[in-house]
Enzyme design. Structure first.
Site, PDB file in Angstrom:
ATOM      1  N   GLU A   1      -3.549  -8.391   3.819  1.00 31.33           N
ATOM      2  CA  GLU A   1      -3.431  -8.787   5.159  1.00 31.33           C
ATOM      3  C   GLU A   1      -4.566  -8.396   6.121  1.00 31.33           C
ATOM      4  O   GLU A   1      -4.441  -9.020   7.165  1.00 31.33           O
ATOM      5  CB  GLU A   1      -2.092  -8.215   5.666  1.00 31.33           C
ATOM      6  CG  GLU A   1      -2.318  -6.851   6.122  1.00 31.33           C
ATOM      7  CD  GLU A   1      -2.275  -5.673   5.067  1.00 31.33           C
ATOM      8  OE1 GLU A   1      -2.176  -4.706   5.554  1.00 31.33           O
ATOM      9  OE2 GLU A   1      -2.101  -6.069   3.903  1.00 31.33           O
TER      10      GLU A   1
ATOM     11  N   SER B   1      -7.533   0.421   0.644  1.00 32.17           N
ATOM     12  CA  SER B   1      -7.709   1.752   1.696  1.00 32.17           C
ATOM     13  C   SER B   1      -6.724   2.574   1.719  1.00 32.17           C
ATOM     14  O   SER B   1      -5.572   2.449   2.422  1.00 32.17           O
ATOM     15  CB  SER B   1      -8.198   1.192   3.294  1.00 32.17           C
ATOM     16  OG  SER B   1      -8.171   2.192   4.100  1.00 32.17           O
TER      17      SER B   1
ATOM     18  N   HIS C   1      -4.638  -4.141   0.619  1.00 29.17           N
ATOM     19  CA  HIS C   1      -4.228  -4.891   1.831  1.00 29.17           C
ATOM     20  C   HIS C   1      -4.798  -5.990   1.989  1.00 29.17           C
ATOM     21  O   HIS C   1      -5.755  -6.497   2.830  1.00 29.17           O
ATOM     22  CB  HIS C   1      -4.999  -3.877   2.853  1.00 29.17           C
ATOM     23  CG  HIS C   1      -4.279  -2.551   3.183  1.00 29.17           C
ATOM     24  ND1 HIS C   1      -3.315  -2.584   3.845  1.00 29.17           N
ATOM     25  CD2 HIS C   1      -4.694  -1.281   3.044  1.00 29.17           C
ATOM     26  CE1 HIS C   1      -2.734  -1.313   4.029  1.00 29.17           C
ATOM     27  NE2 HIS C   1      -3.650  -0.580   3.538  1.00 29.17           N
TER      28      HIS C   1
ATOM     29  N   CYS D   1       0.758  -1.224   0.102  1.00 23.51           N
ATOM     30  CA  CYS D   1      -0.015  -0.009   0.038  1.00 23.51           C
ATOM     31  C   CYS D   1       0.766   1.226   0.028  1.00 23.51           C
ATOM     32  O   CYS D   1       1.628   1.530  -1.104  1.00 23.51           O
ATOM     33  CB  CYS D   1      -1.007  -0.110   0.869  1.00 23.51           C
ATOM     34  SG  CYS D   1      -2.409   1.145   0.890  1.00 23.51           S
TER      35      CYS D   1
END
Length: 309
Positions: A237, A192, A235, A142
Site C-alpha cells: 500500500e 519496512s 507494504h 506487516c
C-alpha cells in the site's frame, strides 16, 4: 470497486485528484446493490496518510465497498487530529454486534516492542477473536501479521538484528492460486520491518499455504485454505515516497539508517524514488476483495455463513 465513504472524509478529494473512483454515501444510496462492508483497523500513527493508501487500493473494482474505520487505542494521537478521529472512526463496542465482509488490519511501528508491552494488545486479541465469527475474510499487513501469528498460532515474536527496508523481489509459488491470479512470476514490493518471517517457520507451525516468497526465502504472502485469513508481510500500500520519509526521519533522529534497498535511483537518497510496485498492490487487493471476500461472503450478513469451496 468504487469505495463508499462518508462525504466529508479528506480522502475523497485527495483520491479524486488522482482520478481514483470514490463514491460518497449520498450517491451510493441511489444504487440497488449491496456494498461489501470492509472494516479497517488502522494501527498506523499517521492515520490520514494510511487511509489514503489503503482506500486507493480498494477502489479499483466494479462493486461498491462500504468502508468503516476502526480504532482501538484511546490515547491522544500526536499525528492525527482528534476531530478527524471523532468524525470518521468508530470504537469496537460500536461495531462488535455487526458482521463484515472483510477486515484489514494495518501495520504498526512496533517491531521492537514486546507484544505484552503494546498498549492495546488486549484489544487486538479481542478483535481477532471477534473476527472469527463476524468477518468473512481478514487481511493482515506487516506488523499485524506477526501479531496474528502469535495470537492465532502461538508463534513467538521473531525479530531481525537489522531492519529490512527497501523494495525487494518476490516470486510466486502457486501460479494458479486465486490470491496470486494474474501476478507476474516475479514482482517487487516494499518492506519496512524488524519482524522476521522465515518460510520454514510458517510451514512447520501452521496450516497456512505460502503463496509468494522473497528471493531470500522469507514468506511474503500466505493464507488459510478456507480463505478466511490472509497475510502480507510487506507494504504494497505504500506511496512512492513513504520509504523516503521513513529514511529521512531516521536520519534526522540520528539513527544512521541504511539506505533503503533497490529504492532510490543509483542508490542516491537525493534522487526522487519511483514506485515499482503499484500494479502488484492493486492486483493483490483486487484479488482479495473478489476471491476471498465477494465470492464467499453471504448476501445477508446477519447470518455469517461464508460459502467455502
Amino acid at each position: 470497486m468504487p469505495i463508499r465513504v462518508q462525504d466529508e472524509l479528506p480522502a475523497v478529494s485527495f483520491l479524486r485528484n488522482e482520478n481514483v473512483f470514490v463514491m460518497t454515501t449520498t450517491r451510493a444510496t441511489t444504487q440497488e446493490i449491496r456494498p461489501l462492508k470492509v472494516l479497517i483497523l488502522n494501527l498506523m500513527p499517521k492515520k490520514i496518510e494510511t487511509e489514503n493508501q489503503f482506500l486507493r487500493l480498494l477502489s479499483n473494482s466494479p462493486l461498491q465497498v462500504d468502508i468503516q474505520l476502526l480504532r482501538i487505542d484511546a490515547r491522544e494521537s500526536r499525528n492525527t487530529p482528534a476531530e478527524h478521529l471523532n468524525n470518521f472512526y468508530c470504537n469496537f463496542d460500536e461495531i462488535c454486534d455487526q458482521n463484515f465482509d472483510g477486515l484489514i488490519v494495518t501495520g504498526a511501528p512496533l517491531g521492537l516492542v514486546e507484544f505484552n508491552d503494546v498498549a492495546y494488545w488486549p484489544q487486538i486479541k479481542q478483535v481477532l477473536e471477534w473476527a472469527k465469527d463476524h468477518v468473512t475474510s481478514t487481511l493482515f499487513v506487516c506488523w499485524a501479521v506477526q501479531a496474528a501469528l502469535n495470537i492465532l498460532y502461538g508463534i513467538p515474536k521473531q525479530t531481525r538484528a537489522e531492519k529490512i527496508s527497501g523494495v525487494y523481489e518476490h516470486h510466486i509459488l502457486h501460479p494458479h492460486a486465486l490470491l496470486t491470479r494474474g501476478f507476474d512470476d516475479s514482482f517487487l514490493a516494499p518492506h519496512s520491518r524488524y519482524a522476521d518471517f522465515p518460510a520454514g517457520l510458517i510451514r512447520d507451525y501452521t496450516d497456512l499455504e505460502i503463496l509468494a516468497e522473497t528471493e531470500e526465502g522469507d514468506a511474503y504472502l500466505f493464507a488459510s485454505k478456507d480463505k478466511r485469513i490472509a497475510f502480507v508481510t510487506g507494504h504494497p500500500e505504500y506511496d512512492a515516497n513513504t520509504l523516503a520519509s521513513e529514511y529521512f526521519r531516521d536520519v534526522e533522529a540520528g539513527l544512521n539508517p541504511e539506505v533503503p534497498y533497490n529504492y532510490f535511483p543509483q542508490n542516491d537518497p537525493q534522487n526522487k524514488p519511483r514506485a515499482t510496485w503499484r500494479s502488484h498492490g492493486n492486483l493483490l487487493f483486487a484479488n482479495w476483495l473478489n476471491y476471498y471476500v465477494y465470492q464467499i461472503t453471504p448476501y445477508d450478513l446477519r447470518h455469517m455463513n461464508p460459502t467455502l469451496e
